[in-house]
Scaffold this motif. Structure first.
Motif, PDB file in Angstrom:
ATOM      1  N   UNK A   6      -3.958  -1.724  -2.660  1.00 35.78           N
ATOM      2  CA  UNK A   6      -4.160  -0.279  -3.459  1.00 35.78           C
ATOM      3  C   UNK A   6      -4.717   0.633  -2.495  1.00 35.78           C
ATOM      4  N   UNK A  46      -1.632   1.744  -0.709  1.00 34.43           N
ATOM      5  CA  UNK A  46      -0.625   2.795  -1.568  1.00 34.43           C
ATOM      6  C   UNK A  46      -1.463   4.324  -1.525  1.00 34.43           C
ATOM      7  N   UNK A  52      -1.096   6.316   1.509  1.00 33.75           N
ATOM      8  CA  UNK A  52       0.261   6.781   1.871  1.00 33.75           C
ATOM      9  C   UNK A  52       0.618   7.648   0.612  1.00 33.75           C
ATOM     10  N   UNK A  83       2.474  -3.145   4.044  1.00 37.68           N
ATOM     11  CA  UNK A  83       3.438  -2.092   3.631  1.00 37.68           C
ATOM     12  C   UNK A  83       4.706  -2.803   3.614  1.00 37.68           C
ATOM     13  N   UNK A 140       7.278  -3.271   0.190  1.00 40.96           N
ATOM     14  CA  UNK A 140       8.519  -2.457   0.374  1.00 40.96           C
ATOM     15  C   UNK A 140       9.688  -3.821  -0.396  1.00 40.96           C
ATOM     16  N   UNK A 164       8.787  -5.943  -2.236  1.00 38.78           N
ATOM     17  CA  UNK A 164       8.784  -6.238  -3.800  1.00 38.78           C
ATOM     18  C   UNK A 164       9.270  -5.135  -4.572  1.00 38.78           C
ATOM     19  N   UNK A 165       9.620  -4.300  -3.929  1.00 33.65           N
ATOM     20  CA  UNK A 165      10.159  -2.930  -4.780  1.00 33.65           C
ATOM     21  C   UNK A 165       8.969  -2.128  -5.263  1.00 33.65           C
ATOM     22  N   UNK A 166       8.078  -2.159  -5.005  1.00 36.05           N
ATOM     23  CA  UNK A 166       6.649  -1.681  -5.234  1.00 36.05           C
ATOM     24  C   UNK A 166       6.856  -0.154  -4.665  1.00 36.05           C
ATOM     25  N   UNK A 167       7.073  -0.251  -3.319  1.00 34.33           N
ATOM     26  CA  UNK A 167       7.470   1.096  -2.512  1.00 34.33           C
ATOM     27  C   UNK A 167       8.833   1.297  -2.799  1.00 34.33           C
ATOM     28  N   UNK A 168       8.942   2.520  -3.273  1.00 34.97           N
ATOM     29  CA  UNK A 168      10.578   2.871  -3.740  1.00 34.97           C
ATOM     30  C   UNK A 168      11.151   3.655  -2.699  1.00 34.97           C
ATOM     31  N   UNK A 169      10.259   4.564  -2.025  1.00 32.22           N
ATOM     32  CA  UNK A 169      10.748   5.413  -0.917  1.00 32.22           C
ATOM     33  C   UNK A 169       9.725   6.299  -0.528  1.00 32.22           C
TER      34      UNK A 169
END
Lengths: 156, 156
Positions: free
Chosen positions: B11, B14, B17, B44, B48, B50-55
């Motif tokens: 957390x 996230x 960033x 990080x 990514x 896991x798809x939690x970071x989308x872009x």
DNA sequence: TATGAAAGGTTGAACCC
DNA sequence: GGGTTCAACCTTTCATA
């Protein structure tokens, strides 16, 4: 500070970085456009100085992150306090974005995420406590954003 | 796909960033939190996967960039076509974001920027041509977003 | 899962055209 | 304005506990 016109390179740089900032180095952009890396870096730096570049953010999929409830809360604020209330709404835990509309009854749109109904109830209470009148609340099904491709240049 | 719980470091990464990705290296985060840089990078990378970071995107001040008109267009789409129309709306030059609402009359909110009234008229025509019914249009006074900052609340 | 080290890429600044 | 060079920093990959 008079905002200068953006030329084609400026717009291309913005386009590329808006699409993906972590994966796009100045050298890549420079290579694709056909200029030197430092030219691109200078443009980026100038755009920052002029305030056109405001920041850079990670884009999170809140649903994947465990926050299943994605909601938009339509609020009313008296015009004189609208801007300040909008800013204060950002401080409520769970709120991720706020839009102030120029006119209309529902002139503040707050977007918030939560794990369950209790989270959303608390957020609603917090917003009301700030002085916002809550008019309506809707679940958001999806949200997309995209670079400004005004300049229908090449995509890659 | 079992969405794993995020721990405090996830957390925090996230949060940092989301606030500023260009100016925040993994080493900085690691130092501030008290772990090693490679630990942060692994997190990080996992987020990514896991798809939690989308872009990651550059945040542009469109007004500074010369697009003075910032408008939200409330549209109606039949539920079966809602998702596809929302995606197609993104392809209209000038459109920068689209939200699909679960229910309600005005179930697609399109945000677009333009330099003058002609731009906005054209955008409206393009959206209508896609099959969206335009219900209303309002000028946006301001838009703010912020990192999800209720990390201090959750425990795990 | 967390850490450390070496190699290669990226950035920002000073300097030149 | 655009380009080159270089030192410092960052990331990737591999090895280790």
């Amino acid at each position: 500070m008079p905002s200068n016109e953006l030329d084609e390179l400026d717009r291309y740089v913005i386009y590329r970085l808006q699409k993906d900032i972590r994966g796009t180095s100045a050298a890549t952009i420079a290579n694709d456009y056909g200029v030197s890396p430092s030219t691109v870096r200078k443009r980026i730096s100038r755009l920052e100085d002029e305030g056109i570049i405001r920041g850079s953010h990670l884009d999170i999929d809140y649903e994947q992150a465990g926050y299943q409830l994605f909601t938009i809360i339509f609020c009313t604020a008296p015009i004189p306090e609208r801007e300040q209330l909008a800013q204060e709404a950002l401080t409520v835990p769970g709120v991720v974005s706020v839009r102030e509309l120029m006119t209309g009854e529902e002139n503040i749109h707050v977007v918030a995420v939560g794990r369950d109904g209790d989270d959303l109830s608390r957020i609603g209470r917090d917003l009301a406590a700030l002085g916002l009148e809550i008019v309506e609340e809707e679940l958001v099904h999806n949200e997309y954003s995209c670079p400004l491709h005004w300049f229908d240049k090449q995509s890659d």
